[in-house]
Structure formats: C-alpha cells, structure tokens
Enzyme design. Structure first.
Site, PDB file in Angstrom:
ATOM      1  N   ASP A 123      13.899  -1.974  14.299  1.00  0.00           N
ATOM      2  CA  ASP A 123      14.911  -1.082  13.714  1.00  0.00           C
ATOM      3  C   ASP A 123      14.372   0.345  13.744  1.00  0.00           C
ATOM      4  O   ASP A 123      14.338   1.048  12.740  1.00  0.00           O
ATOM      5  CB  ASP A 123      15.232  -1.522  12.285  1.00  0.00           C
ATOM      6  CG  ASP A 123      16.471  -0.830  11.720  1.00  0.00           C
ATOM      7  OD1 ASP A 123      17.262  -0.257  12.497  1.00  0.00           O
ATOM      8  OD2 ASP A 123      16.655  -0.867  10.482  1.00  0.00           O
ATOM      9  N   GLU A 137       0.822  -1.198   0.000  1.00  0.00           N
ATOM     10  CA  GLU A 137       0.000   0.000   0.000  1.00  0.00           C
ATOM     11  C   GLU A 137       0.865   1.260   0.000  1.00  0.00           C
ATOM     12  O   GLU A 137       1.859   1.346   0.726  1.00  0.00           O
ATOM     13  CB  GLU A 137      -0.884  -0.018   1.250  1.00  0.00           C
ATOM     14  CG  GLU A 137      -1.772   1.178   1.439  1.00  0.00           C
ATOM     15  CD  GLU A 137      -2.505   1.135   2.763  1.00  0.00           C
ATOM     16  OE1 GLU A 137      -3.373   2.014   2.983  1.00  0.00           O
ATOM     17  OE2 GLU A 137      -2.227   0.231   3.577  1.00  0.00           O
ATOM     18  N   PHE A 138       0.470   2.236  -0.816  1.00  0.00           N
ATOM     19  CA  PHE A 138       1.144   3.528  -0.817  1.00  0.00           C
ATOM     20  C   PHE A 138       0.649   4.358   0.354  1.00  0.00           C
ATOM     21  O   PHE A 138      -0.551   4.485   0.588  1.00  0.00           O
ATOM     22  CB  PHE A 138       0.858   4.277  -2.126  1.00  0.00           C
ATOM     23  CG  PHE A 138       1.382   5.688  -2.127  1.00  0.00           C
ATOM     24  CD1 PHE A 138       2.726   5.948  -2.365  1.00  0.00           C
ATOM     25  CD2 PHE A 138       0.527   6.762  -1.861  1.00  0.00           C
ATOM     26  CE1 PHE A 138       3.203   7.252  -2.357  1.00  0.00           C
ATOM     27  CE2 PHE A 138       1.001   8.063  -1.856  1.00  0.00           C
ATOM     28  CZ  PHE A 138       2.345   8.306  -2.104  1.00  0.00           C
TER      29      PHE A 138
END
Length: 244
Positions: free
Chosen positions: A147, A47-48
């Site tokens: 991270d 998904e953008f």
C-alpha cells in the site's frame, strides 16, 4: 511487519558491496500485537519512530529494491490482512497469476458488485496468465509493502522508512499499483533500477493490471470516480494484451 523487518534485516547479510545504513529501510519493531480479553478489538504496541518528510529519493529507491530482492518460498502471506479497511485474503500459492487473479482482482470485483465492472472483469480475469510470458523474466515471491502511497513514506532519523503496510509475498511489480498517488519521481526510479531493471516489455504491459486492483479497492472504500478509474485500468490492460 514481521516479514518486512525480516526481509530488511536479511538484506544486510547479502549487501557486502554497499554497507550504507542510510539505504536500508527503517522498519519499526513490533513489541506486542494482541486482542483485548473481551474480544472487542485489538491493539498494537510498536517502536516509536521520529518521522520526518521524504529524504533522498534515490536512496529510497535503492532501499525498496533491496527489500524486493529478498525472496520468499511462495506467494501470499501467513494470515489474511487488510488493504485500508478492506479485507485482503492471502493463504499460500506457488502460482502468481492464479493468486493475483483469485485473491486480488476477483476478490475486489466481487466486493464491488457492479455490473459494468463485472462486464470488463469477465474479459480480463480469464486472460491474467497472458501477462506473464514463458520468455519473461523470472516471477518470484518478493515481500512488498502493498500500500505504498505518499502517506506511507518518510524518513526516520534521516533514513528511508515505509509504514502502515498491507504486506504479502508478491511479484515485485505489484508494489507499483499505487504509484499513481505515491509521487515517485525520476530519482526514485533511477535508484530502484540500479538493482532491479525494468522488464521489457512486461513492466508497461502489466502496469494497468496492478493498478486496477488498487483502483477497485478505492472504489470499494470511497465510491465515486474510482469506479471509472478501475474500469479504465482494466480496459487498458486488455488493450495492452491486444496490442492496441
């Protein structure tokens, strides 16, 4: 990503007291993750997100805390992944100190192949369990980003989002091993601590231990001054155990 999204969706069922969608993490949906037919690489279609800069720090803190409160059954992950470009072995374990020692710290020490790192690690690795007192708070598996530094934090349409993870089920404090380059200010911690209080004295005791993993990884990726930073973290962790 599947695990992070499931955790963030799962929190909705347990969040009757605070239904503010602005304080749930936006996790992009993965549409396809596959290998190329010729075996020369893989691809990911997801998904953008219309990403923006950081939004309200307290809202981010609360959203991350809610993610950490979703419990798994075991420590680890269903597959190996990477931390940056470094392989990150996973598998499953019921024992967090053993998992962190073998799958995280010892793994990075072996990759480093450095005699000075080996010397301090040989003192630290056998003592990992001492960081977790029987009288300490419960250590349970939480999904973590893995991270979480400044470059992996933002907003999507005004809501907090984190991306590019190295996720696995861990003691939630392991998330803060990258806080030295995440610029998490007082408002973030105020929001986070509304849901997860600071363990006393365990949080400060363990903080250099969890940072050591990421400093070692940075040394393995980039070399240079990260070697001394990794050694310093391991030395400090030992000093914390000895009350120095």
């Amino acid at each position: 990503l599947r695990a992070m999204r499931a955790a963030c969706e799962g929190e909705r069922d347990d969040d009757d007291d605070d239904d503010s969608s602005s304080e749930r993490l936006v996790i992009p949906e993965v549409f396809v993750a596959a290998d190329y037919p010729d075996g020369k690489g893989s691809y990911l279609i997801m998904e953008f997100l219309n990403l923006g800069g950081r939004g309200d720090a307290a809202s981010l803190g609360r959203a991350v805390a809610k993610m950490h409160l979703v419990r798994g059954d075991r420590f680890g992950f269903e597959c190996d992944n990477t931390i940056g470009a470094t392989p990150q072995p996973n598998g499953w374990s019921n024992d967090w100190p053993d998992f962190f020692r073998e799958k995280r710290l010892a793994h990075q020490v072996t990759l480093a192949g450095d005699s000075a790192i080996d010397r301090v690690a040989s003192k630290l690795l056998p003592r990992i369990r001492e960081f977790f007192s029987e009288d300490d708070e419960e250590i349970y598996p939480s999904i973590i980003h893995g991270d979480l530094w400044s470059g992996n934090i933002g907003t999507a349409n005004g809501r907090p989002t984190i991306f590019d993870p190295a996720c696995y089920y861990a003691h939630h404090e392991a998330e803060w091993g990258m806080s030295w380059c995440a610029s998490l200010g007082p408002n973030f911690w105020k929001g986070y601590r509304e849901f997860i209080p600071e363990a006393q004295p365990g949080f400060k005791l363990r903080r250099p231990l969890y940072e050591a993993y990421h400093q070692l990884n940075h040394y393995n990726l980039f070399g240079g001054g990260y070697r001394s930073a990794a050694i310093s973290c391991m030395d400090q962790a030992l000093r914390n155990l000895d009350g120095d």
